[in-house]
Design a protein around this motif. Structure first.
Motif, short mmCIF file in Angstrom:
data_model
loop_
_atom_site.label_atom_id
_atom_site.label_comp_id
_atom_site.label_asym_id
_atom_site.label_seq_id
_atom_site.Cartn_x
_atom_site.Cartn_y
_atom_site.Cartn_z
N GLU A 65 -20.28 29.27 -47.00
CA GLU A 65 -18.53 29.26 -46.96
C GLU A 65 -18.41 27.65 -47.12
O GLU A 65 -18.87 26.94 -46.56
CB GLU A 65 -18.23 29.71 -45.36
N ILE A 66 -17.26 27.62 -47.79
CA ILE A 66 -16.92 25.89 -48.24
C ILE A 66 -15.59 25.75 -47.33
O ILE A 66 -14.68 26.41 -47.43
CB ILE A 66 -16.65 25.92 -49.59
N ASP A 67 -15.57 24.48 -46.65
CA ASP A 67 -14.30 24.07 -46.26
C ASP A 67 -13.77 23.25 -47.40
O ASP A 67 -13.60 22.13 -47.33
CB ASP A 67 -14.69 23.23 -45.09
N ALA A 68 -13.06 23.98 -48.16
CA ALA A 68 -12.23 23.67 -49.21
C ALA A 68 -11.28 22.40 -48.99
O ALA A 68 -11.43 21.48 -49.66
CB ALA A 68 -11.60 24.63 -50.18
N LEU A 69 -10.39 22.64 -48.00
CA LEU A 69 -9.56 21.58 -47.63
C LEU A 69 -10.04 20.02 -47.10
O LEU A 69 -9.52 19.04 -47.34
CB LEU A 69 -8.64 21.91 -46.49
N ALA A 70 -11.32 20.19 -46.85
CA ALA A 70 -12.12 18.95 -46.31
C ALA A 70 -12.37 18.09 -47.61
O ALA A 70 -12.55 16.79 -47.43
CB ALA A 70 -13.38 19.23 -45.61
N VAL A 71 -12.76 18.72 -48.61
CA VAL A 71 -13.10 17.81 -49.86
C VAL A 71 -12.13 18.02 -51.07
O VAL A 71 -12.31 17.21 -51.83
CB VAL A 71 -14.60 18.30 -50.29
N ASP A 121 -9.07 16.91 -51.69
CA ASP A 121 -8.36 15.88 -52.17
C ASP A 121 -9.03 15.10 -52.86
O ASP A 121 -8.41 14.13 -53.38
CB ASP A 121 -7.57 15.20 -50.85
N HIS A 122 -10.24 15.06 -53.09
CA HIS A 122 -11.19 14.09 -54.04
C HIS A 122 -11.38 14.81 -55.28
O HIS A 122 -11.74 13.85 -56.08
CB HIS A 122 -12.68 14.04 -53.28
N PHE A 123 -10.80 16.17 -55.61
CA PHE A 123 -10.92 16.39 -56.99
C PHE A 123 -9.74 16.97 -57.48
O PHE A 123 -9.60 17.19 -58.76
CB PHE A 123 -12.07 16.85 -57.34
N LEU A 124 -8.70 17.71 -56.54
CA LEU A 124 -7.58 18.37 -56.99
C LEU A 124 -6.37 17.52 -57.43
O LEU A 124 -6.34 16.29 -56.43
CB LEU A 124 -7.26 19.30 -56.03
N THR A 125 -5.51 17.68 -58.29
CA THR A 125 -4.36 16.95 -58.31
C THR A 125 -3.48 17.36 -57.26
O THR A 125 -3.70 18.42 -56.53
CB THR A 125 -3.58 17.48 -59.58
N LEU A 127 -3.52 25.33 -53.29
CA LEU A 127 -4.90 25.74 -52.48
C LEU A 127 -4.38 25.93 -50.99
O LEU A 127 -4.73 26.74 -50.47
CB LEU A 127 -5.76 24.64 -52.66
N ARG A 128 -3.54 25.04 -50.52
CA ARG A 128 -3.25 25.09 -49.00
C ARG A 128 -2.28 26.16 -48.86
O ARG A 128 -2.18 27.03 -47.92
CB ARG A 128 -2.27 23.85 -48.82
N ALA A 129 -1.50 26.60 -50.07
CA ALA A 129 -0.94 27.98 -49.78
C ALA A 129 -1.67 29.46 -49.66
O ALA A 129 -1.09 30.55 -49.62
CB ALA A 129 0.33 28.19 -50.94
N LEU A 130 -2.93 29.34 -50.22
CA LEU A 130 -3.67 30.36 -50.25
C LEU A 130 -4.21 30.96 -48.88
O LEU A 130 -4.41 29.94 -47.98
CB LEU A 130 -4.78 30.24 -51.18
N PRO A 131 -4.51 32.13 -48.67
CA PRO A 131 -5.19 32.43 -47.26
C PRO A 131 -6.43 31.64 -47.07
O PRO A 131 -7.12 31.36 -48.15
CB PRO A 131 -5.51 33.99 -47.50
N PRO A 181 -13.34 29.61 -52.63
CA PRO A 181 -13.83 30.34 -53.95
C PRO A 181 -12.63 29.74 -54.98
O PRO A 181 -13.21 29.38 -56.01
CB PRO A 181 -13.62 31.63 -53.89
N SER A 182 -11.53 29.49 -54.56
CA SER A 182 -10.34 29.05 -55.62
C SER A 182 -10.91 27.47 -55.85
O SER A 182 -10.85 27.14 -57.10
CB SER A 182 -9.19 28.90 -54.84
N ALA A 183 -11.17 26.63 -54.69
CA ALA A 183 -11.68 25.10 -55.01
C ALA A 183 -13.09 25.13 -55.84
O ALA A 183 -12.81 24.17 -56.92
CB ALA A 183 -11.60 24.77 -53.52
N LEU A 184 -13.78 26.07 -55.53
CA LEU A 184 -15.02 26.07 -56.45
C LEU A 184 -14.83 26.21 -57.60
O LEU A 184 -15.37 25.50 -58.71
CB LEU A 184 -16.22 26.76 -55.78
#
Length: 170
Positions: free
Chosen positions: A44-50, A52-56, A63-67, A73-76
């Motif tokens: 499981e990936i904590d997408a919000l933790a990382v 901001d280092h690669f998303l506009t 991404l924050r609006a997703l469940p 998976p979306s961040a990956l």
């Protein structure tokens, strides 16, 4: 420097390679640059933790609006797309991934870097959630075909007395 196929200058065939865990991807394209990235989905990936280092900023808001269960998976997928574009552009991670906006429409997408357009496609959809990835090419790409084979089947295609790659010379 990106790998090259032996005789690539004469054929115009471009190659991109990626691997993660037990997964590997090879992208081939005639007549234009290509980039590919595959990532093993092993935890499981904590997408919000990382992220901001690669998303506009816009991608981060989306991404924050997703469940919560869909964020990793979306961040990956976004990471794979950005890395594929950077490989196709020939800059790799020397370019900040936050400068590479990615727009998806189903399994296809678009991106741009320094005014150059790239077409994207998701790969690994048939891996039953064990791997994900993306392939990118300078637009227009045309048809993208995904094929799967075992490592031994793939290796048998390249068994010759000479290697099928050459080491890049700086």
């Amino acid at each position: 420097m990106a790998p090259r196929l032996r005789g690539q200058a004469q054929t115009g065939l471009q190659v991109s390679l990626s691997h993660s865990g037990g997964w590997a991807a090879i992208g081939l394209r005639q007549g234009g640059p290509i980039g590919i990235d595959v990532e093993q989905v092993s935890r499981e990936i904590d997408a919000l933790a990382v992220a901001d280092h690669f998303l506009t900023p816009n991608e981060l808001n989306e991404l924050r609006a997703l469940p919560g269960h869909a964020q990793g998976p979306s961040a990956l997928r976004s990471w794979c797309a950005k890395e594929a574009v950077l490989k196709a552009a020939g800059t790799g991670l020397s370019t900040d991934p936050r400068t590479v906006p990615v727009h998806w429409s189903g399994h296809a997408g678009t991106s741009a870097l320094d005014g150059v357009g790239y077409e994207l496609a998701l790969i690994g959809e048939r891996s039953a959630g064990k791997a994900t990835g993306a392939i990118a090419g300078k637009a227009p790409v045309g048809q993208i075909i995904e094929a799967h084979s075992s490592f031994n089947e793939l290796l048998s295609l390249f068994r010759e007395s000479q290697p099928w790659w050459e080491t890049p010379v700086d």
